[in-house]
Design an enzyme around this catalytic site. Structure first.
Site, short mmCIF file in Angstrom:
data_model
loop_
_atom_site.label_atom_id
_atom_site.label_comp_id
_atom_site.label_asym_id
_atom_site.label_seq_id
_atom_site.Cartn_x
_atom_site.Cartn_y
_atom_site.Cartn_z
N PHE A 1 34.99 -29.23 -18.13
CA PHE A 1 34.65 -29.80 -19.45
C PHE A 1 35.34 -29.04 -20.58
CE2 PHE A 1 30.99 -29.57 -22.68
CZ PHE A 1 31.50 -30.62 -23.45
N LEU B 1 38.91 -27.11 -8.46
CA LEU B 1 38.51 -28.53 -8.41
C LEU B 1 37.23 -28.70 -7.60
CD1 LEU B 1 41.98 -30.36 -8.07
CD2 LEU B 1 40.69 -29.82 -10.15
N THR B 2 36.19 -28.02 -8.06
CA THR B 2 34.86 -28.25 -7.49
C THR B 2 34.40 -29.63 -7.98
OG1 THR B 2 33.65 -27.42 -9.41
CG2 THR B 2 34.32 -25.78 -7.74
N ASP C 1 41.06 -20.72 -5.70
CA ASP C 1 39.70 -20.21 -5.84
C ASP C 1 39.74 -18.78 -6.37
OD1 ASP C 1 37.09 -19.40 -5.46
OD2 ASP C 1 36.91 -20.28 -3.46
N ILE C 2 39.05 -18.51 -7.48
CA ILE C 2 39.07 -17.14 -8.04
C ILE C 2 38.32 -16.15 -7.15
CG2 ILE C 2 39.44 -17.85 -10.44
CD1 ILE C 2 36.41 -17.37 -10.93
N THR D 1 28.47 -17.37 -22.50
CA THR D 1 27.45 -18.26 -23.03
C THR D 1 26.38 -17.50 -23.80
OG1 THR D 1 25.61 -19.66 -22.31
CG2 THR D 1 26.37 -18.07 -20.72
N GLU E 1 23.37 -17.98 -23.28
CA GLU E 1 22.20 -17.90 -22.41
C GLU E 1 21.96 -16.48 -21.89
OE1 GLU E 1 21.62 -21.26 -19.81
OE2 GLU E 1 22.90 -22.51 -21.05
N TYR F 1 21.89 -18.58 -13.30
CA TYR F 1 23.15 -18.85 -14.02
C TYR F 1 23.39 -17.78 -15.09
CZ TYR F 1 26.18 -20.80 -17.67
OH TYR F 1 27.16 -20.96 -18.63
N LYS G 1 26.31 -14.83 -15.46
CA LYS G 1 27.23 -14.73 -16.61
C LYS G 1 27.06 -13.37 -17.29
CE LYS G 1 29.73 -17.39 -18.14
NZ LYS G 1 31.16 -17.72 -17.86
N LEU H 1 22.42 -32.49 -19.97
CA LEU H 1 21.52 -33.42 -20.68
C LEU H 1 22.22 -34.61 -21.35
CD1 LEU H 1 18.53 -33.87 -21.75
CD2 LEU H 1 19.33 -32.76 -23.83
N ASN I 1 14.84 -31.00 -27.62
CA ASN I 1 15.42 -31.99 -26.70
C ASN I 1 14.95 -33.40 -27.05
OD1 ASN I 1 16.75 -29.99 -25.32
ND2 ASN I 1 15.17 -29.79 -23.72
#
Ligand code: NAD
Ligand code: TYD
Length: 353
Positions: A15, A39-40, A63-64, A134, A136, A159, A163, A199, A258
């Site tokens: 994205f 390319l997952t 793949d990293i 991120t 997060e 996640y 990160k 979302l 949301n």
């Protein structure tokens, strides 16, 4: 042609990565851009058809997590700089499959750091390892306030923990080996090419197909939304003007619960699809909350605004309309990415909620 810089962008078929690749390939013909992506399910070369034949662009599938492959790639191409976006990025998947996040987000990042350090070791001048992260990692806000660059890390999901770990490794390589790094932490992005597990694209796709809109908990969680092209512009600013060793928070000062956000999407979709007002809202279905669901994220973006002169170019109302138009006009893109494996994911994720 001799290029001024050879830049490796990882995760460029995803994205945000696809918007960053497009911006760099078109804005900087003097740079050679390599897009490394495994390319997952989240990576899609259809995101880049408009620039795939550009002379300064090259795609590499890989793949990293594979250190041998990564070291060879760096030795063969002698990259001057890295912009690292490749990651497993969806919180819900991190709850069901945490190890995928440890491998790609932690091990993959350290493999790239090692390869950059080994290639540039004789002279770090003019090189940069830019790690895209991120908000997060800062955890969940409960009592007002904003995340600044000084906020302590407090990740709450697998996640965000992965990160946060990768951010720590990047800073540790700067502190220990003097590797020239910069890190940015951005709020939630939205816009074209967003995979419909998140979302906004999920709900646009479900409204289009008259499917239920699964709102976790009471829909009271707050996210701070930024149009993806504004994030790409911020990455451009940090890459060119950011100070080595620094962190920049990126966000649009654009907080939504949301449920309020979902209502805006429903209203706009009713208009665009010629449905009666209130039709799409009838699809709203409250489902079991996400485990460990962070209540609120909100970024203080003053540092990047003041020091690098970046600011968002779009108001949210404009951005969400552009986004909805894009999905309506690119229904084939949506149909392609939601065929096959996506249906199994969707069933596993939502059937028993
Ligand atoms: P995405 O899931 O859409 O794309 C990730 C890309 O990485 C995909 O193209 C995928 O194929 C590739 N990839 C995954 N594992 C790989 C591996 N092992 N080797 C090589 N490539 C691999 O993610 P996104 O939303 O575009 O996020 C990009 C980056 O920005 C991530 O690092 C994410 O943490 C960060 N970020 C995202 C947001 C957001 O709102 N989406 C906000 C802030 C920061
Ligand atoms: P998401 O797009 O997964 O981003 P993140 O969790 O990284 O912020 O989710 C955004 C918000 O929307 C989050 O509070 C969880 C909520 N959500 C739902 O209510 N239903 C859904 O089906 C999804 C995917 C998310």
């Amino acid at each position: 042609m001799a290029y001024e810089k050879k830049i490796l962008i990882t995760g460029g078929a995803g994205f945000i990565g696809s918007h960053v690749v497009r911006l760099f390939v078109t804005k900087y013909p003097q740079y050679q851009i390599f897009n490394l992506d495994k390319l997952t399910y989240a990576g899609n070369l259809a995101n880049l058809v408009d620039i795939e034949n550009a002379s300064n662009y090259q795609f590499v599938k890989g793949d990293i997590v594979d250190s041998t492959f990564i070291n060879e790639l760096f030795a063969n191409h002698q990259f001057d700089a890295v912009i690292h976006l490749a990651a497993e990025s969806h919180v819900d998947r991190s709850i069901t499959h945490p190890m995928d996040f440890v491998f790609t987000n932690v091990v993959g990042t350290v493999n790239l750091l090692n390869a950059a350090k080994n290639l540039w070791k004789d002279d770090f001048t003019g090189h940069l390892f830019y790690h895209v992260s991120t908000d997060e990692v800062y955890g969940s806000l409960h009592d007002g306030g904003f995340f600044t660059e000084e906020t302590s890390y407090d990740p709450q999901s697998p996640y965000s923990a992965s990160k946060a770990s990768s951010d720590h490794f990047v800073r540790a390589y700067h502190n220990t080996y003097k590797l020239p790094i910069v890190v940015s932490n951005c709020s939630n992005n939205y816009g074209p090419n967003h995979f419909p597990e998140k979302l906004i694209p999920l709900f646009i796709n479900n409204i289009r197909n008259n499917k239920p809109l699964p709102v976790y908990g009471k829909g009271e969680n707050v996210r701070d939304w930024l149009f993806v092209k504004d994030h790409a512009r911020a990455i451009d600013a940090v890459f060119h003007k950011g100070k080595i060793g620094e962190t920049y928070n990126i966000g649009g000062f654009n907080e939504w619960t949301n449920i309020d956000l979902i209502k805006v999407i429903c209203k706009t979709m009713d208009k665009k699809l010629g449905r009666a007002e209130g039709e799409s809202e009838k699809l709203i279905t409250y489902v079991k909350d996400r485990a460990g669901h962070d209540l609120r994220y909100a970024i203080d973006a003053n540092k990047i605004m003041k020091e690098l002169g970046w600011e968002p170019s779009l108001q949210f109302e404009e951005g969400i309309e552009l986004t909805i138009d894009w999905y309506i006009n690119n229904s084939e893109w949506l149909d392609n990415v939601t065929s096959g494996e996506y249906m199994k994911y969707y069933q596993d994720q939502y059937t028993h909620r």
